[in-house]
Design a protein around this motif. Sequence first.
Motif, short mmCIF file in Angstrom:
data_model
loop_
_atom_site.label_atom_id
_atom_site.label_comp_id
_atom_site.label_asym_id
_atom_site.label_seq_id
_atom_site.Cartn_x
_atom_site.Cartn_y
_atom_site.Cartn_z
N ASP A 1 0.83 -1.21 0.00
CA ASP A 1 0.00 0.00 0.00
C ASP A 1 0.86 1.25 0.00
O ASP A 1 0.68 2.18 0.80
N THR A 2 1.84 1.25 -0.92
CA THR A 2 2.74 2.40 -1.02
C THR A 2 2.99 2.68 -2.50
O THR A 2 2.32 2.12 -3.37
N SER A 3 3.93 3.54 -2.80
CA SER A 3 4.19 3.92 -4.18
C SER A 3 5.36 3.12 -4.75
O SER A 3 6.20 2.58 -4.02
N GLN A 4 5.42 3.09 -6.07
CA GLN A 4 6.53 2.42 -6.75
C GLN A 4 7.86 3.12 -6.43
O GLN A 4 8.89 2.46 -6.26
N ALA A 5 7.81 4.42 -6.32
CA ALA A 5 9.02 5.18 -5.99
C ALA A 5 9.54 4.81 -4.60
O ALA A 5 10.75 4.70 -4.39
N ALA A 6 8.62 4.60 -3.65
CA ALA A 6 9.03 4.22 -2.29
C ALA A 6 9.68 2.84 -2.29
O ALA A 6 10.66 2.61 -1.58
N ILE A 7 9.14 1.92 -3.10
CA ILE A 7 9.73 0.59 -3.20
C ILE A 7 11.14 0.68 -3.78
O ILE A 7 12.08 0.04 -3.29
#
Length: 297
Positions: free
Chosen positions: A29-35
């Motif tokens: 439940d986060t963004s691709q950038a955070a991953i």
Amino acid sequence: MTILDVESVQAFVLVADFQSFTRAAAALDTSQAAISMKLKRLEDRLGEKLIERTPRLVRLSARGASFLSVARDFLAAHERAVAGLSTTSRRFTLGIADQVAGPELPVLLARLGAHDPALLIEVQLGTSRDLLDGFDRGTIDAAIVRKEDDRRDGEVLSEERFSWFAAPEFAHRKGEPLRLASLSASCGVRNAATRVLDAAHVEWIEVFLGGGMAAVIAAVSAGIAVGALAHRVAPAGVIEVGEKLGLPQLPLSEIVLHSNLSDARSRSALRTLTAAFREHRAQGSIKTAVRPRSIRR
């Protein structure tokens, strides 16, 4: 000493499992950038390239492949440690429709257990209608089911393709009703199948009804009858016979998630399962039979 943070390792494992930054982000439940940031932080701390990424491909490097099992052990140990500090047991009941639970189900549940070993999950299999009734009564906390005609709620996970399947030796006698095997009378797939047969003026008779998905598959595999099955659950050895028998096309069906889970860790575990579900949609092909005569009246 190299110190690893749990979130970075978790991001790495999810990217490795899904071979996708987008699906890993959905699971957390986060963004691709955070991953991407978490993965870079992990690679910097280890001094190793773990994931090879191109515009079309995400895969493990040689070092990433060797680190994956260690990373899983690390996460499992962390969850056990956290669980040991908690005095509250956590559990939820998950309903999965018979026509949705494909052969990959054990893999998905194993991944869910690895994600959170402290969470006890009770799994119930049944028809979509029965599971939705349980969800509405509050006896089921989350359900992955085929979308029912009278429901507009739920999160769409995928579209499922249904076809007519039978054993290669199945023989239909000209002038006789089509022999069907299906689940209970409350099954939405059964009702959709009989509706399209009636609309196409194809006579039919149920020669095998109920007993669960395993029993229906056994009846179809044995050559007793034709079954309207999702491609994900159609067993090896059966073939599509819709064109061969001149049967009407079955409609696509949406697979949806209903959930009333409120605590963050249970919701996180469920997101992991649904992301894995999307990733493991049946990709294999089932042989299509050649076309002989039609059975339509």
